[in-house]
Design a protein around this motif. Structure first.
Motif, PDB file in Angstrom:
ATOM      1  N   ARG A 200       0.714  -1.272  -0.107  1.00 48.25           N
ATOM      2  CA  ARG A 200      -0.040  -0.246   0.076  1.00 48.25           C
ATOM      3  C   ARG A 200       0.755   1.278  -0.219  1.00 48.25           C
ATOM      4  NH1 ARG A 200      -3.648   1.046   5.267  1.00 48.25           N
ATOM      5  NH2 ARG A 200      -1.525   1.757   6.069  1.00 48.25           N
ATOM      6  N   CYS A 203       2.553   1.758  -3.188  1.00 45.34           N
ATOM      7  CA  CYS A 203       1.614   2.599  -4.256  1.00 45.34           C
ATOM      8  C   CYS A 203       1.088   3.883  -3.984  1.00 45.34           C
ATOM      9  CB  CYS A 203       0.415   1.387  -4.202  1.00 45.34           C
ATOM     10  SG  CYS A 203       0.562  -0.089  -4.986  1.00 45.34           S
ATOM     11  N   VAL A 219      -4.453   3.292  -8.306  1.00 47.84           N
ATOM     12  CA  VAL A 219      -4.102   1.983  -7.942  1.00 47.84           C
ATOM     13  C   VAL A 219      -5.283   0.845  -8.064  1.00 47.84           C
ATOM     14  CG1 VAL A 219      -3.595   0.484  -5.551  1.00 47.84           C
ATOM     15  CG2 VAL A 219      -2.716   2.901  -6.009  1.00 47.84           C
ATOM     16  N   ASP A 220      -4.765  -0.198  -8.491  1.00 45.75           N
ATOM     17  CA  ASP A 220      -5.564  -1.528  -8.701  1.00 45.75           C
ATOM     18  C   ASP A 220      -5.524  -2.642  -7.399  1.00 45.75           C
ATOM     19  OD1 ASP A 220      -6.838  -0.292 -10.801  1.00 45.75           O
ATOM     20  OD2 ASP A 220      -6.085  -1.836 -12.191  1.00 45.75           O
ATOM     21  N   MET A 221      -6.119  -3.406  -7.211  1.00 43.57           N
ATOM     22  CA  MET A 221      -6.213  -4.315  -6.166  1.00 43.57           C
ATOM     23  C   MET A 221      -7.015  -5.566  -6.258  1.00 43.57           C
ATOM     24  SD  MET A 221      -8.444  -2.813  -3.321  1.00 43.57           S
ATOM     25  CE  MET A 221     -10.256  -2.481  -3.150  1.00 43.57           C
ATOM     26  N   SER A 231      -4.451  -9.746   0.679  1.00 43.26           N
ATOM     27  CA  SER A 231      -4.655  -9.019  -0.599  1.00 43.26           C
ATOM     28  C   SER A 231      -3.151  -8.437  -0.953  1.00 43.26           C
ATOM     29  CB  SER A 231      -5.655  -7.924   0.206  1.00 43.26           C
ATOM     30  OG  SER A 231      -5.125  -7.020   1.056  1.00 43.26           O
ATOM     31  N   GLN A 233      -2.122  -4.870  -3.681  1.00 41.74           N
ATOM     32  CA  GLN A 233      -2.362  -3.668  -4.626  1.00 41.74           C
ATOM     33  C   GLN A 233      -1.405  -3.383  -5.365  1.00 41.74           C
ATOM     34  OE1 GLN A 233      -2.634   0.091  -1.934  1.00 41.74           O
ATOM     35  NE2 GLN A 233      -3.977  -1.359  -1.303  1.00 41.74           N
ATOM     36  N   LYS A 265      -5.773 -13.514  -9.351  1.00 39.65           N
ATOM     37  CA  LYS A 265      -6.553 -12.431  -8.777  1.00 39.65           C
ATOM     38  C   LYS A 265      -8.045 -12.745  -8.420  1.00 39.65           C
ATOM     39  CE  LYS A 265      -3.123  -9.446 -10.889  1.00 39.65           C
ATOM     40  NZ  LYS A 265      -2.391 -10.451 -11.368  1.00 39.65           N
ATOM     41  N   ARG A 270     -10.401  -1.020  -8.948  1.00 43.65           N
ATOM     42  CA  ARG A 270      -9.586   0.159  -9.231  1.00 43.65           C
ATOM     43  C   ARG A 270     -10.251   1.270  -8.144  1.00 43.65           C
ATOM     44  NH1 ARG A 270      -9.172   0.974 -14.853  1.00 43.65           N
ATOM     45  NH2 ARG A 270      -7.424  -0.602 -14.306  1.00 43.65           N
ATOM     46  N   GLN A 271      -9.206   1.704  -7.231  1.00 42.10           N
ATOM     47  CA  GLN A 271      -9.528   2.762  -6.286  1.00 42.10           C
ATOM     48  C   GLN A 271      -9.849   4.119  -7.113  1.00 42.10           C
ATOM     49  OE1 GLN A 271      -6.322   3.416  -3.632  1.00 42.10           O
ATOM     50  NE2 GLN A 271      -6.433   1.289  -2.781  1.00 42.10           N
TER      51      GLN A 271
END
Length: 614
Positions: A200, A203, A219-221, A231, A233, A265, A270-271
């Motif tokens: 995190r 990123c 950021v993608d996760m 998890s 990201q 995944k 996506r944030q």
């Protein structure tokens, strides 16, 4: 907008100042409205414990080590109970105006943004914060530090090239990785000075740098790994074609063909800074819906990685919402949602070659809605156990071993040579063992290839590789009843203090020694001349293989009836044998130790995880 202004309370006048300031500039006014409209969702935390954690992280970054006493005190403390400070209640007009003006300057002046739509600018460059970090005035500081890396790209129209140049600059300083603390996002100013945290924080720092330099990114996760536990990201940049490309500043650069780092995944999100549409209309207002599907500030980005598809699955319950889950030892984790249409539910854009389980919400718990299934080659393979037909299965692990991690763990073993000699000069060395292939387990007993008398043993690392080793020991008999005392007599500096030389014979298979030097060897004195008949060798590993003496229990999945035990066994060797129902999904638990476990199935007695599908 009206709600946001009302929510601001006494601070409303500061937000209205911003709107008045841009009254004659329609585009900047709309940008201001975008930020203010979404502002009620954003806040940071305050409290002395945040300062304490930062001091601990600074020390960890300097030492590359965290004391056990610190971990015992802080890993059980969640900082999410600290007081929240909402942006709308404290933010100043000057802060927002500066942020908007600097953002527009980067958008308009950078040639790679000439085709960037306003809507994407608002999401990818304009935001003044990422999530719940302390609010700070970061944009100019990051620009001054990182924009020089883009000096040679004054005429560049490709955001991917700009991102690669910035990524190189970001990767120059080593990042100390730690996942030990449950804490909100760290401040932008802290991350500019200190490169410590977990994925995190890597990123976040990249996002601040990208946006400060006018590179559109976020950021993608994935929510929970279908291969291992946890998890993850990573960063993404928007190409001029509108496609998003992933990159990871510590490991690799991004290119036009990259679609991920090879990890499975399931679903990718996506944030976003702005509020998104509901996954299903009205779902966020319903009780007992998992938090993921109430989060209006993420959106499904799976199609950017796998394209489009859909699967329709039968369920045995009448609940309106059905969730698609991936396995966790603490319960299935929902990663997608669909509507129950008379016993059938359709999920869109789901990664293949994975095992899933349909779920429904019963009060505060999630329960199985049908049988689990393997989705591969656009086909669903349900695991419906055939209890009248059994097969003999040989079980070697309780957890999948990701291919990349397997290669990482064993990279220092291939090419190892172990030699013996009567003298320290090793004038006429005897080769006791040479490893040319990847090891297949975490514990290996090798018969020595030369049983001549020796006093000294030399463990030679592969060419230009460090020594990385969990355990090594020597015996003068094949039954391994007469261990030979072996003392390390050369000084080797560990890469990190926690991985000291004493770890190679502490009888703890998870601890390991890692040398700082890449051209070194381990030198042992056996105390006397002796014939070495057997060598124990344990590479750095995860300890998820079957361990003699540990107690295990095997379960199979019976759909809505849950997990059914097939009995407990105490392992007598490094394999367990069970008679198991055909076409079932299994879960093996170690009741003695450990917490890493993953589901698998068997074919002709062979164990298959999603990492080694047949």
């Amino acid at each position: 907008m009206a709600y946001a202004l009302d929510f601001a309370g006494e601070n409303r006048k500061e937000l209205e100042k911003v709107l008045d300031y841009y009254a004659e500039d329609s585009q900047k006014l709309e940008a201001a409205r975008f930020l203010i409209r979404n502002m009620p969702r954003y806040y940071g935390y305050e409290g002395w414990r945040l300062d304490s954690i930062q001091k601990i992280l600074i020390t960890a970054e300097q030492k590359h080590f965290i004391d056990d006493s610190i971990l015992r005190k802080w890993t059980k403390q969640s900082l999410y109970s600290l007081p929240k400070i909402y942006d709308a209640h404290i933010i100043k007009a000057d802060y927002l105006i500066e942020n908007i003006d600097l953002s527009f300057k980067m958008w308009k002046e950078r040639p790679w943004n000439q085709d960037l739509p306003f809507e994407d600018f608002c999401e990818l460059i304009l935001p003044y914060r990422i999530d719940d970090e302390p609010l700070s005035n970061w944009r100019q500081n990051y620009f001054e530090v990182y924009f020089s890396a883009l000096d040679s790209l004054s005429n560049c129209t490709d955001p991917l090239r700009a991102c690669n140049a910035l990524s190189k600059e970001l990767s120059k300083k080593e990042f100390f990785y730690t996942v030990n603390f449950d804490m909100p996002h760290l401040s932008a100013h802290f991350l500019l000075e200190h490169h410590v945290g977990f994925c995190r924080e890597i990123c976040d720092r990249a996002v601040y740098a990208m946006r400060a330099c006018g590179i559109p990114g976020t950021v993608d996760m994935f929510v929970y790994s279908p291969e291992y536990q946890g998890s993850h990201q990573w960063n993404v940049v928007r190409g001029k074609n509108g496609v998003f490309y992933p990159f990871w500043t510590s490991w690799y650069e991004m290119d036009n063909n990259m679609k991920g780092d090879g990890r499975k995944k399931g679903k990718i999100y996506r944030q976003c800074f702005g509020m998104q549409k509901e996954a299903i209309e009205g779902i966020t207002s319903r009780r007992n819906v998992p938090p993921l599907f109430k989060n209006r500030f993420i959106k499904d980005a799976t199609t950017d990685y796998i394209g489009t598809n859909k699967i329709t699955v039968e369920v045995e319950v009448k609940e309106p919402y059905i969730y698609l889950g991936v396995f966790s030892p603490n319960g299935w984790i929902p990663i997608d949602v669909g509507e129950n249409m008379g016993g059938n539910v359709t999920f869109h854009n789901v990664e293949q070659n994975l095992i899933y389980q349909t779920l429904y919400s019963d009060s505060d718990t999630l329960k199985m809605a049908g049988y689990p299934f393997l989705y591969t080659q656009d086909t669903i393979h349900p695991f419906i156990p055939e209890t009248k037909h059994t097969e003999r299965a040989a079980l070697h692990r309780k957890m999948s071993l990701v291919k990349g991690i397997k290669a990482f763990l064993y990279r220092y073993i291939i090419g190892v040579r172990i030699e013996g000699s009567k003298n320290l000069s090793f004038r006429n060395p005897r080769q006791l063992l040479a490893l040319q292939d990847t090891l297949t387990s975490n514990y290996h007993e090798f018969v020595s290839s030369d049983t001549s008398l020796v006093r000294y043993i030399r463990y030679n690392s592969p060419l230009e590789r460090s020594i990385e080793l969990a355990e090594i020991a020597f015996w003068e008999d094949l039954d391994m009843k007469k261990e030979i005392p072996a003392k390390v007599i050369n000084d080797l500096v560990p890469l990190h203090p926690a991985n000291s030389i004493d770890k190679i014979n502490d009888k703890e298979i998870l601890s390991f020694f890692e040398s700082q030097d890449t051209t070194c060897h381990l030198l042992f004195d056996l105390g006397k001349e002796v014939s070495v008949k057997k060598i124990l060798l344990c590479p750095r590993n995860d300890d998820n293989y079957i361990w003699p003496g540990d107690e295990y229990e095997l379960f199979y999945n019976n759909g809505i009836n849950g997990w059914i035990s097939l009995g407990k066994q105490k392992a007598k060797e490094r394999v367990l044998y069970y008679d198991v129902p055909a076409n079932a999904l299994f879960w093996l638990r170690n009741l003695t130790k450990g917490k890493e476990e993953q589901i698998f199935f068997c074919r002709e007695g062979v164990q298959y995880f999603v990492t080694n599908l047949p």
